[in-house]
Motif scaffolding. Structure first.
Motif, mmCIF file in Angstrom:
data_model
loop_
_atom_site.group_PDB
_atom_site.id
_atom_site.type_symbol
_atom_site.label_atom_id
_atom_site.label_comp_id
_atom_site.label_asym_id
_atom_site.label_seq_id
_atom_site.Cartn_x
_atom_site.Cartn_y
_atom_site.Cartn_z
ATOM 1 N N GLU A 131 0.871 -1.177 0.000
ATOM 2 C CA GLU A 131 0.000 0.000 0.000
ATOM 3 C C GLU A 131 0.899 1.214 0.000
ATOM 4 O OE1 GLU A 131 -3.141 2.277 2.845
ATOM 5 O OE2 GLU A 131 -3.562 0.177 2.345
ATOM 6 N N THR A 132 0.702 2.076 -0.960
ATOM 7 C CA THR A 132 1.584 3.220 -1.134
ATOM 8 C C THR A 132 1.490 4.192 0.029
ATOM 9 O OG1 THR A 132 -0.039 4.569 -2.307
ATOM 10 C CG2 THR A 132 1.320 3.094 -3.641
ATOM 11 N N GLY A 133 2.593 4.847 0.284
ATOM 12 C CA GLY A 133 2.607 5.941 1.239
ATOM 13 C C GLY A 133 2.172 7.218 0.550
ATOM 14 N N PRO A 134 2.115 8.322 1.285
ATOM 15 C CA PRO A 134 1.644 9.581 0.702
ATOM 16 C C PRO A 134 2.512 10.069 -0.454
ATOM 17 C CG PRO A 134 2.089 9.810 3.070
ATOM 18 C CD PRO A 134 2.404 8.414 2.685
ATOM 19 N N ASP A 135 3.804 9.837 -0.409
ATOM 20 C CA ASP A 135 4.671 10.303 -1.484
ATOM 21 C C ASP A 135 4.645 9.377 -2.691
ATOM 22 O OD1 ASP A 135 5.442 12.510 0.009
ATOM 23 O OD2 ASP A 135 7.183 11.487 0.865
ATOM 24 N N ASP A 136 4.540 8.063 -2.454
ATOM 25 C CA ASP A 136 4.588 7.092 -3.544
ATOM 26 C C ASP A 136 3.356 7.147 -4.440
ATOM 27 O OD1 ASP A 136 7.085 5.894 -2.734
ATOM 28 O OD2 ASP A 136 5.989 4.953 -1.103
ATOM 29 N N SER A 139 1.940 10.665 -7.854
ATOM 30 C CA SER A 139 1.863 10.730 -9.312
ATOM 31 C C SER A 139 1.857 9.321 -9.869
ATOM 32 C CB SER A 139 3.053 11.500 -9.888
ATOM 33 O OG SER A 139 4.246 10.741 -9.779
ATOM 34 N N LEU A 140 1.368 9.195 -11.072
ATOM 35 C CA LEU A 140 1.334 7.893 -11.718
ATOM 36 C C LEU A 140 2.762 7.377 -11.930
ATOM 37 C CD1 LEU A 140 -0.438 5.703 -12.833
ATOM 38 C CD2 LEU A 140 -0.524 6.931 -15.011
ATOM 39 N N ARG A 144 4.259 3.884 -10.589
ATOM 40 C CA ARG A 144 4.895 2.900 -11.478
ATOM 41 C C ARG A 144 6.286 2.525 -10.986
ATOM 42 N NH1 ARG A 144 2.936 6.068 -16.580
ATOM 43 N NH2 ARG A 144 1.066 4.890 -17.100
ATOM 44 N N GLU A 145 7.067 3.522 -10.590
ATOM 45 C CA GLU A 145 8.425 3.259 -10.092
ATOM 46 C C GLU A 145 8.384 2.372 -8.851
ATOM 47 O OE1 GLU A 145 10.266 7.057 -9.370
ATOM 48 O OE2 GLU A 145 10.192 7.621 -11.483
ATOM 49 N N GLY A 146 7.522 2.713 -7.914
ATOM 50 C CA GLY A 146 7.399 1.926 -6.692
ATOM 51 C C GLY A 146 6.932 0.511 -6.970
ATOM 52 N N SER A 147 5.949 0.374 -7.833
ATOM 53 C CA SER A 147 5.436 -0.951 -8.179
ATOM 54 C C SER A 147 6.526 -1.826 -8.790
ATOM 55 C CB SER A 147 4.252 -0.837 -9.145
ATOM 56 O OG SER A 147 3.182 -0.165 -8.527
ATOM 57 N N HIS A 169 -3.989 5.405 -2.696
ATOM 58 C CA HIS A 169 -5.088 6.300 -2.359
ATOM 59 C C HIS A 169 -5.276 7.331 -3.461
ATOM 60 C CE1 HIS A 169 -5.137 4.862 1.832
ATOM 61 N NE2 HIS A 169 -3.867 4.649 1.591
ATOM 62 N N LEU A 170 -6.511 7.643 -3.740
ATOM 63 C CA LEU A 170 -6.820 8.677 -4.715
ATOM 64 C C LEU A 170 -7.032 9.987 -3.982
ATOM 65 C CD1 LEU A 170 -9.404 6.793 -6.959
ATOM 66 C CD2 LEU A 170 -7.028 7.320 -7.493
ATOM 67 N N PRO A 171 -6.446 11.059 -4.501
ATOM 68 C CA PRO A 171 -6.683 12.358 -3.845
ATOM 69 C C PRO A 171 -8.129 12.792 -4.070
ATOM 70 C CG PRO A 171 -5.425 12.645 -5.866
ATOM 71 C CD PRO A 171 -5.567 11.161 -5.657
#
Length: 173
Positions: A131-136, A139-140, A144-147, A169-171
């Motif tokens: 599950e992404t953090g606020p920074d990850d 942006s798309l 992608r980089e994190g994934s 999370h979606l803003p």
């Protein structure tokens, strides 16, 4: 209530601070959610950031990552074999039965952490997704980089990267 009155949605949480919970109790609580939901439990664990929360529960903040790892491994042991035995620095039990067992053969655990190789290795070893953090998730491209970091860790661990679960999370505007 949501688990008992729905039939398709996955039952999850934002971030459950696993190092602040006893592993055996946590395994039983998640099993209960899994059973009530008909096998739809999908918890997301993390370590949190507040030193005060750890101090209030007399848990060593500097050991939070090790305790997280031990907690996940202990839950897995309880869900996967009966009786279960587990030994680590922070969690230990011998010939323990965890009854009933979850409906899912493997409760999928997500880890709510930053995208880096160390976190990805832990997910690939014991968890099922990120599950992404606020920074990850800002942006798309960051997503992608994190994934990709997590997919690479799955490959390195001998796991199928197509099985990686990613949640962001979606803003809201």
């Amino acid at each position: 209530a949501i688990a008992a009155t729905t039939s398709q949605i996955r039952i999850s949480n934002c971030i459950l601070l696993a190092p602040l919970r006893p592993a055996v109790l946590l395994a039983k609580q998640l099993t209960t959610i899994d059973i009530i939901s008909g096998g739809r439990c999908e918890p997301c664990f993390g370590t949190g950031w507040s030193r005060d929360e750890y101090a209030a529960l007399n848990v060593d903040y500097s050991k939070r990552r090790k305790i997280l790892r031990d907690t996940i491994a202990a839950c897995r042991a309880l869900w996967e074999s009966q009786p279960a035995t587990f030994q680590s620095e922070s969690v230990s039990f011998k010939d323990l039965y965890q009854m009933p067992q979850p409906l899912q053969r493997r409760i999928p655990i997500l880890l709510g952490v930053k995208a880096n190789e160390q976190n990805a290795a832990l997910v690939a070893e014991l968890c099922d997704g990120w599950e992404t953090g606020p920074d990850d998730g800002k942006s798309l491209e960051k997503l992608r980089e994190g994934s990709q970091i997590y997919r690479d860790a799955f490959v390195k661990a001998g796991r199928d990267p197509a099985e990686l679960r990613v949640r962001s999370h979606l803003p809201v505007f």
